[in-house]
Scaffold this motif. Sequence first.
Motif, PDB file in Angstrom:
ATOM      1  N   LEU A  66       0.832  -1.206   0.000  1.00  0.00           N
ATOM      2  CA  LEU A  66       0.000   0.000   0.000  1.00  0.00           C
ATOM      3  C   LEU A  66       0.865   1.253   0.000  1.00  0.00           C
ATOM      4  O   LEU A  66       0.532   2.246  -0.656  1.00  0.00           O
ATOM      5  CB  LEU A  66      -0.939  -0.019   1.207  1.00  0.00           C
ATOM      6  N   ALA A  67       1.981   1.220   0.702  1.00  0.00           N
ATOM      7  CA  ALA A  67       2.901   2.359   0.723  1.00  0.00           C
ATOM      8  C   ALA A  67       3.456   2.635  -0.672  1.00  0.00           C
ATOM      9  O   ALA A  67       3.556   3.786  -1.092  1.00  0.00           O
ATOM     10  CB  ALA A  67       4.039   2.101   1.702  1.00  0.00           C
ATOM     11  N   THR A  68       3.785   1.578  -1.403  1.00  0.00           N
ATOM     12  CA  THR A  68       4.279   1.739  -2.775  1.00  0.00           C
ATOM     13  C   THR A  68       3.199   2.323  -3.673  1.00  0.00           C
ATOM     14  O   THR A  68       3.467   3.214  -4.482  1.00  0.00           O
ATOM     15  CB  THR A  68       4.753   0.381  -3.334  1.00  0.00           C
ATOM     16  N   THR A  69       1.970   1.855  -3.511  1.00  0.00           N
ATOM     17  CA  THR A  69       0.852   2.368  -4.303  1.00  0.00           C
ATOM     18  C   THR A  69       0.613   3.851  -4.018  1.00  0.00           C
ATOM     19  O   THR A  69       0.449   4.652  -4.937  1.00  0.00           O
ATOM     20  CB  THR A  69      -0.434   1.560  -4.006  1.00  0.00           C
TER      21      THR A  69
ATOM     22  N   PRO B  71       0.342  16.286 -10.462  1.00  0.00           N
ATOM     23  CA  PRO B  71       1.171  17.421 -10.894  1.00  0.00           C
ATOM     24  C   PRO B  71       1.575  18.303  -9.708  1.00  0.00           C
ATOM     25  O   PRO B  71       0.761  18.636  -8.859  1.00  0.00           O
ATOM     26  CB  PRO B  71       0.260  18.190 -11.845  1.00  0.00           C
ATOM     27  N   GLY B  72       2.846  18.653  -9.673  1.00  0.00           N
ATOM     28  CA  GLY B  72       3.368  19.515  -8.623  1.00  0.00           C
ATOM     29  C   GLY B  72       4.064  18.770  -7.505  1.00  0.00           C
ATOM     30  O   GLY B  72       4.873  19.346  -6.789  1.00  0.00           O
ATOM     31  N   VAL B  73       3.765  17.491  -7.329  1.00  0.00           N
ATOM     32  CA  VAL B  73       4.400  16.705  -6.266  1.00  0.00           C
ATOM     33  C   VAL B  73       5.788  16.296  -6.736  1.00  0.00           C
ATOM     34  O   VAL B  73       5.967  15.784  -7.835  1.00  0.00           O
ATOM     35  CB  VAL B  73       3.553  15.464  -5.901  1.00  0.00           C
ATOM     36  N   LYS B  74       6.768  16.543  -5.893  1.00  0.00           N
ATOM     37  CA  LYS B  74       8.147  16.182  -6.209  1.00  0.00           C
ATOM     38  C   LYS B  74       8.370  14.702  -5.901  1.00  0.00           C
ATOM     39  O   LYS B  74       7.543  14.032  -5.318  1.00  0.00           O
ATOM     40  CB  LYS B  74       9.119  17.044  -5.389  1.00  0.00           C
ATOM     41  N   SER B  75       9.515  14.196  -6.286  1.00  0.00           N
ATOM     42  CA  SER B  75       9.782  12.761  -6.151  1.00  0.00           C
ATOM     43  C   SER B  75       9.984  12.328  -4.706  1.00  0.00           C
ATOM     44  O   SER B  75       9.933  11.138  -4.415  1.00  0.00           O
ATOM     45  CB  SER B  75      11.003  12.380  -6.979  1.00  0.00           C
ATOM     46  N   ASP B  76      10.215  13.263  -3.802  1.00  0.00           N
ATOM     47  CA  ASP B  76      10.456  12.902  -2.405  1.00  0.00           C
ATOM     48  C   ASP B  76       9.135  12.655  -1.679  1.00  0.00           C
ATOM     49  O   ASP B  76       8.374  13.581  -1.405  1.00  0.00           O
ATOM     50  CB  ASP B  76      11.226  14.000  -1.678  1.00  0.00           C
ATOM     51  N   VAL B  77       8.855  11.403  -1.376  1.00  0.00           N
ATOM     52  CA  VAL B  77       7.680  11.006  -0.600  1.00  0.00           C
ATOM     53  C   VAL B  77       8.194  10.098   0.507  1.00  0.00           C
ATOM     54  O   VAL B  77       8.864   9.100   0.246  1.00  0.00           O
ATOM     55  CB  VAL B  77       6.640  10.270  -1.472  1.00  0.00           C
ATOM     56  N   ILE B  78       7.887  10.449   1.745  1.00  0.00           N
ATOM     57  CA  ILE B  78       8.371   9.688   2.894  1.00  0.00           C
ATOM     58  C   ILE B  78       7.169   9.093   3.615  1.00  0.00           C
ATOM     59  O   ILE B  78       6.238   9.816   3.968  1.00  0.00           O
ATOM     60  CB  ILE B  78       9.168  10.599   3.851  1.00  0.00           C
ATOM     61  N   ILE B  79       7.201   7.785   3.829  1.00  0.00           N
ATOM     62  CA  ILE B  79       6.113   7.104   4.522  1.00  0.00           C
ATOM     63  C   ILE B  79       6.684   6.392   5.737  1.00  0.00           C
ATOM     64  O   ILE B  79       7.607   5.588   5.629  1.00  0.00           O
ATOM     65  CB  ILE B  79       5.410   6.093   3.596  1.00  0.00           C
ATOM     66  N   LYS B  80       6.110   6.713   6.912  1.00  0.00           N
ATOM     67  CA  LYS B  80       6.562   6.079   8.148  1.00  0.00           C
ATOM     68  C   LYS B  80       5.432   6.165   9.177  1.00  0.00           C
ATOM     69  O   LYS B  80       4.839   7.234   9.358  1.00  0.00           O
ATOM     70  CB  LYS B  80       7.810   6.786   8.680  1.00  0.00           C
ATOM     71  N   ASN B  81       5.140   5.050   9.818  1.00  0.00           N
ATOM     72  CA  ASN B  81       4.129   4.993  10.879  1.00  0.00           C
ATOM     73  C   ASN B  81       2.781   5.580  10.452  1.00  0.00           C
ATOM     74  O   ASN B  81       2.202   6.419  11.142  1.00  0.00           O
ATOM     75  CB  ASN B  81       4.615   5.717  12.138  1.00  0.00           C
ATOM     76  N   ASN B  82       2.284   5.159   9.297  1.00  0.00           N
ATOM     77  CA  ASN B  82       0.982   5.586   8.783  1.00  0.00           C
ATOM     78  C   ASN B  82       0.904   7.093   8.508  1.00  0.00           C
ATOM     79  O   ASN B  82      -0.180   7.660   8.469  1.00  0.00           O
ATOM     80  CB  ASN B  82      -0.154   5.174   9.720  1.00  0.00           C
ATOM     81  N   VAL B  83       2.041   7.720   8.350  1.00  0.00           N
ATOM     82  CA  VAL B  83       2.108   9.143   8.029  1.00  0.00           C
ATOM     83  C   VAL B  83       2.873   9.289   6.720  1.00  0.00           C
ATOM     84  O   VAL B  83       3.946   8.714   6.555  1.00  0.00           O
ATOM     85  CB  VAL B  83       2.806   9.943   9.151  1.00  0.00           C
TER      86      VAL B  83
ATOM     87  N   GLN C 108      -9.150  10.666  -4.584  1.00  0.00           N
ATOM     88  CA  GLN C 108      -9.888  10.224  -5.771  1.00  0.00           C
ATOM     89  C   GLN C 108      -9.241   8.996  -6.404  1.00  0.00           C
ATOM     90  O   GLN C 108      -9.911   8.199  -7.044  1.00  0.00           O
ATOM     91  CB  GLN C 108      -9.976  11.343  -6.808  1.00  0.00           C
ATOM     92  N   LYS C 109      -7.933   8.855  -6.219  1.00  0.00           N
ATOM     93  CA  LYS C 109      -7.208   7.745  -6.850  1.00  0.00           C
ATOM     94  C   LYS C 109      -7.359   6.441  -6.075  1.00  0.00           C
ATOM     95  O   LYS C 109      -7.053   5.378  -6.592  1.00  0.00           O
ATOM     96  CB  LYS C 109      -5.724   8.098  -6.992  1.00  0.00           C
ATOM     97  N   GLY C 110      -7.795   6.498  -4.824  1.00  0.00           N
ATOM     98  CA  GLY C 110      -7.947   5.282  -4.030  1.00  0.00           C
ATOM     99  C   GLY C 110      -8.928   5.512  -2.899  1.00  0.00           C
ATOM    100  O   GLY C 110      -9.299   6.633  -2.595  1.00  0.00           O
ATOM    101  N   THR C 111      -9.350   4.432  -2.269  1.00  0.00           N
ATOM    102  CA  THR C 111     -10.263   4.532  -1.134  1.00  0.00           C
ATOM    103  C   THR C 111      -9.446   4.431   0.145  1.00  0.00           C
ATOM    104  O   THR C 111      -9.117   3.330   0.612  1.00  0.00           O
ATOM    105  CB  THR C 111     -11.319   3.410  -1.187  1.00  0.00           C
ATOM    106  N   TYR C 112      -9.111   5.572   0.694  1.00  0.00           N
ATOM    107  CA  TYR C 112      -8.281   5.633   1.889  1.00  0.00           C
ATOM    108  C   TYR C 112      -9.051   6.342   2.995  1.00  0.00           C
ATOM    109  O   TYR C 112      -9.872   7.214   2.741  1.00  0.00           O
ATOM    110  CB  TYR C 112      -6.986   6.417   1.626  1.00  0.00           C
TER     111      TYR C 112
END
Length: 141
Positions: free
Chosen positions: A54-57, A66-78, A99-103
């Motif tokens: 799910l983190a990879t998705t 658009p506008g989001v840079k390549s740096d995405v950090i996921i840790k402890n559900n944040v 809109q892209k997923g049911t979260y």
Amino acid sequence: MKRKKVKVILGSLFGTFLLFFIILVAHIATAKPVENAHIQVSRIDFQQPLDSALATTVTQQLRSIPGVKSDVIIKNNVVVYFHDNTVANSQQVFEQLMQKGTYTAKRFVVPAKLANAQACPVIKKDSWSYRFSSFVQGIFN
């Protein structure tokens, strides 16, 4: 003789001060603007646990916005991500991700008293050095 030495010393001090002042003005005048001035850090808190799949998705979906840079950090559900706030603000990015997923997630919003606080502790806008730098940049830019 003593008077001549005093004049030489005072002239040397004045010349040194003038030289350093010219170097300072040249440095301020030729300073390049900050490249990442519009990059903002935002956060999304997820209610469900984010396993590696799910983190990879979520990472791929965020990077496709658009506008989001390549740096995405996921840790402890944040999820913490960097985005260009001239392209999209954090609310728009959050809505597009939802809109892209049911979260089950919520966007982290900074409290109002912290949002109005100055972010950079080094730059005090009422200091003489900030006013002098702004004045010099205003002359040359």
